[in-house]
Design a protein around this motif. Structure first.
Motif, PDB file in Angstrom:
ATOM      1  N   VAL A   1       0.828  -1.206   0.000  1.00 35.64           N
ATOM      2  CA  VAL A   1       0.000   0.000   0.000  1.00 35.64           C
ATOM      3  C   VAL A   1       0.866   1.261   0.000  1.00 35.64           C
ATOM      4  N   PHE A   2       1.919   1.291   0.806  1.00 38.68           N
ATOM      5  CA  PHE A   2       2.749   2.487   0.878  1.00 38.68           C
ATOM      6  C   PHE A   2       3.522   2.728  -0.412  1.00 38.68           C
ATOM      7  N   LEU A   3       3.848   1.676  -1.135  1.00 38.98           N
ATOM      8  CA  LEU A   3       4.605   1.840  -2.375  1.00 38.98           C
ATOM      9  C   LEU A   3       3.717   1.886  -3.615  1.00 38.98           C
ATOM     10  N   LEU A   4       2.409   1.815  -3.442  1.00 39.52           N
ATOM     11  CA  LEU A   4       1.490   1.843  -4.577  1.00 39.52           C
ATOM     12  C   LEU A   4       1.675   3.078  -5.472  1.00 39.52           C
ATOM     13  N   PRO A   5       1.830   4.277  -4.919  1.00 34.95           N
ATOM     14  CA  PRO A   5       2.059   5.430  -5.807  1.00 34.95           C
ATOM     15  C   PRO A   5       3.332   5.299  -6.643  1.00 34.95           C
ATOM     16  N   ALA A   6       4.382   4.711  -6.080  1.00 33.78           N
ATOM     17  CA  ALA A   6       5.615   4.525  -6.842  1.00 33.78           C
ATOM     18  C   ALA A   6       5.403   3.504  -7.953  1.00 33.78           C
ATOM     19  N   TRP A   7       4.654   2.456  -7.689  1.00 30.59           N
ATOM     20  CA  TRP A   7       4.384   1.454  -8.716  1.00 30.59           C
ATOM     21  C   TRP A   7       3.517   2.020  -9.824  1.00 30.59           C
ATOM     22  N   ILE A   8       2.554   2.837  -9.465  1.00 32.07           N
ATOM     23  CA  ILE A   8       1.714   3.480 -10.475  1.00 32.07           C
ATOM     24  C   ILE A   8       2.585   4.392 -11.351  1.00 32.07           C
ATOM     25  N   ALA A   9       3.454   5.171 -10.723  1.00 34.74           N
ATOM     26  CA  ALA A   9       4.344   6.065 -11.476  1.00 34.74           C
ATOM     27  C   ALA A   9       5.290   5.269 -12.367  1.00 34.74           C
ATOM     28  N   TRP A  10       5.796   4.148 -11.860  1.00 28.93           N
ATOM     29  CA  TRP A  10       6.698   3.315 -12.657  1.00 28.93           C
ATOM     30  C   TRP A  10       5.970   2.780 -13.895  1.00 28.93           C
ATOM     31  N   GLY A  11       4.728   2.329 -13.718  1.00 22.70           N
ATOM     32  CA  GLY A  11       3.953   1.835 -14.848  1.00 22.70           C
ATOM     33  C   GLY A  11       3.661   2.921 -15.863  1.00 22.70           C
ATOM     34  N   ILE A  12       3.361   4.105 -15.399  1.00 13.92           N
ATOM     35  CA  ILE A  12       3.103   5.225 -16.304  1.00 13.92           C
ATOM     36  C   ILE A  12       4.376   5.606 -17.053  1.00 13.92           C
ATOM     37  N   ALA A  13       5.500   5.602 -16.352  1.00  8.93           N
ATOM     38  CA  ALA A  13       6.774   5.921 -17.004  1.00  8.93           C
ATOM     39  C   ALA A  13       7.137   4.866 -18.043  1.00  8.93           C
ATOM     40  N   TRP A  14       6.885   3.617 -17.727  1.00 11.84           N
ATOM     41  CA  TRP A  14       7.201   2.532 -18.656  1.00 11.84           C
ATOM     42  C   TRP A  14       6.333   2.620 -19.912  1.00 11.84           C
TER      43      TRP A  14
ATOM     44  N   ARG B   1       0.387  13.981 -14.994  1.00  8.35           N
ATOM     45  CA  ARG B   1       0.702  15.381 -15.296  1.00  8.35           C
ATOM     46  C   ARG B   1       2.210  15.605 -15.472  1.00  8.35           C
ATOM     47  N   LEU B   2       3.017  14.811 -14.805  1.00  9.74           N
ATOM     48  CA  LEU B   2       4.460  15.032 -14.783  1.00  9.74           C
ATOM     49  C   LEU B   2       5.209  14.236 -15.843  1.00  9.74           C
ATOM     50  N   ARG B   3       4.596  13.220 -16.427  1.00 10.97           N
ATOM     51  CA  ARG B   3       5.319  12.284 -17.292  1.00 10.97           C
ATOM     52  C   ARG B   3       5.898  12.938 -18.536  1.00 10.97           C
ATOM     53  N   ARG B   4       5.182  13.865 -19.149  1.00 12.05           N
ATOM     54  CA  ARG B   4       5.677  14.492 -20.386  1.00 12.05           C
ATOM     55  C   ARG B   4       6.786  15.500 -20.109  1.00 12.05           C
ATOM     56  N   ARG B   5       6.806  16.029 -18.924  1.00 14.18           N
ATOM     57  CA  ARG B   5       7.790  17.062 -18.587  1.00 14.18           C
ATOM     58  C   ARG B   5       9.030  16.501 -17.905  1.00 14.18           C
ATOM     59  N   TRP B   6       9.008  15.237 -17.502  1.00 18.82           N
ATOM     60  CA  TRP B   6      10.062  14.719 -16.637  1.00 18.82           C
ATOM     61  C   TRP B   6      11.428  14.693 -17.317  1.00 18.82           C
ATOM     62  N   VAL B   7      11.503  14.307 -18.562  1.00 15.95           N
ATOM     63  CA  VAL B   7      12.794  14.257 -19.259  1.00 15.95           C
ATOM     64  C   VAL B   7      13.379  15.661 -19.344  1.00 15.95           C
TER      65      VAL B   7
ATOM     66  N   ALA C   1      -2.056   9.725  -6.575  1.00 14.27           N
ATOM     67  CA  ALA C   1      -1.184   8.663  -7.089  1.00 14.27           C
ATOM     68  C   ALA C   1      -1.310   8.501  -8.595  1.00 14.27           C
ATOM     69  N   PHE C   2      -2.468   8.837  -9.142  1.00 14.37           N
ATOM     70  CA  PHE C   2      -2.649   8.747 -10.588  1.00 14.37           C
ATOM     71  C   PHE C   2      -2.417  10.084 -11.294  1.00 14.37           C
TER      72      PHE C   2
ATOM     73  N   THR D   1      10.046  10.623  -7.086  1.00 14.76           N
ATOM     74  CA  THR D   1       9.504  11.975  -6.982  1.00 14.76           C
ATOM     75  C   THR D   1       7.976  11.948  -6.914  1.00 14.76           C
ATOM     76  N   CYS D   2       7.351  11.103  -7.728  1.00 13.88           N
ATOM     77  CA  CYS D   2       5.888  10.986  -7.684  1.00 13.88           C
ATOM     78  C   CYS D   2       5.429  10.438  -6.342  1.00 13.88           C
ATOM     79  N   LEU D   3       6.178   9.495  -5.782  1.00 15.79           N
ATOM     80  CA  LEU D   3       5.853   8.966  -4.460  1.00 15.79           C
ATOM     81  C   LEU D   3       5.889  10.071  -3.415  1.00 15.79           C
ATOM     82  N   LEU D   4       6.945  10.868  -3.424  1.00 20.18           N
ATOM     83  CA  LEU D   4       7.061  11.959  -2.454  1.00 20.18           C
ATOM     84  C   LEU D   4       5.979  13.012  -2.652  1.00 20.18           C
ATOM     85  N   LEU D   5       5.693  13.361  -3.886  1.00 21.78           N
ATOM     86  CA  LEU D   5       4.655  14.359  -4.148  1.00 21.78           C
ATOM     87  C   LEU D   5       3.274  13.848  -3.728  1.00 21.78           C
TER      88      LEU D   5
END
Length: 144
Positions: free
Chosen positions: A22-35, A118-124, A112-113, A50-54
């Motif tokens: 549960v605590f790492l769910l936002p990081a996993w969601i972000a990882w899937g979106i990044a992938w 919102r950040l994926r296109r700007r991250w690079v 988490a979603f 960064t998404c986890l912290l935000l």
């Protein structure tokens, strides 16, 4: 070995693993979106972290905003109930008891979603700008 001890150890282990999931769910969601967005591999780890912290920052702010409602539940609602305003005291208590956890959980799920989307296109570009600012000036010249 005592079977109760084995059962309790197994339940404690499962509960701990559930909390990690549960605590790492936002990081996993972000990882899937990044992938799925074809983000370079070198940027995925920092993106997920960064998404986890935000996400946890947004949940913390939302919970801080709801803190006065919790204070009303603890201090004001019992006093109102004792003074004869049972309907008002009960309404405040139930609103806080059910509303605060629901709002906190829903805020966390939405953040988490929404944050990774919102950040994926700007991250690079953010990572490139960060590495360009952190690069030392080798020739001693400064651009202005």
């Amino acid at each position: 070995m005592d079977t109760d001890l084995v059962v309790m150890t197994a339940l404690t282990t499962l509960a701990a693993l559930g909390m990690v999931v549960v605590f790492l769910l936002p990081a996993w969601i972000a990882w899937g979106i990044a992938w799925r967005s074809a983000m370079p591999r070198t940027h995925r780890q920092s993106f997920a972290f960064t998404c986890l912290l935000l996400t946890y920052g947004v949940v913390t702010l939302a919970t801080a905003v709801l803190l006065p409602l919790e204070a009303l539940k603890i201090f004001i609602a019992p006093d109102l109930h004792a003074r004869g305003y049972m309907t008002l005291g009960t309404a405040i208590f139930r609103l806080a008891e059910h509303g605060v956890p629901i709002v906190s959980i829903m805020t966390g799920i939405l953040a988490a979603f929404l944050i990774p989307f919102r950040l994926r296109r700007r991250w690079v570009a953010i990572r490139r700008a960060d590495s360009a600012d952190a690069a030392p000036q080798l020739n001693g010249s400064h651009e202005e």
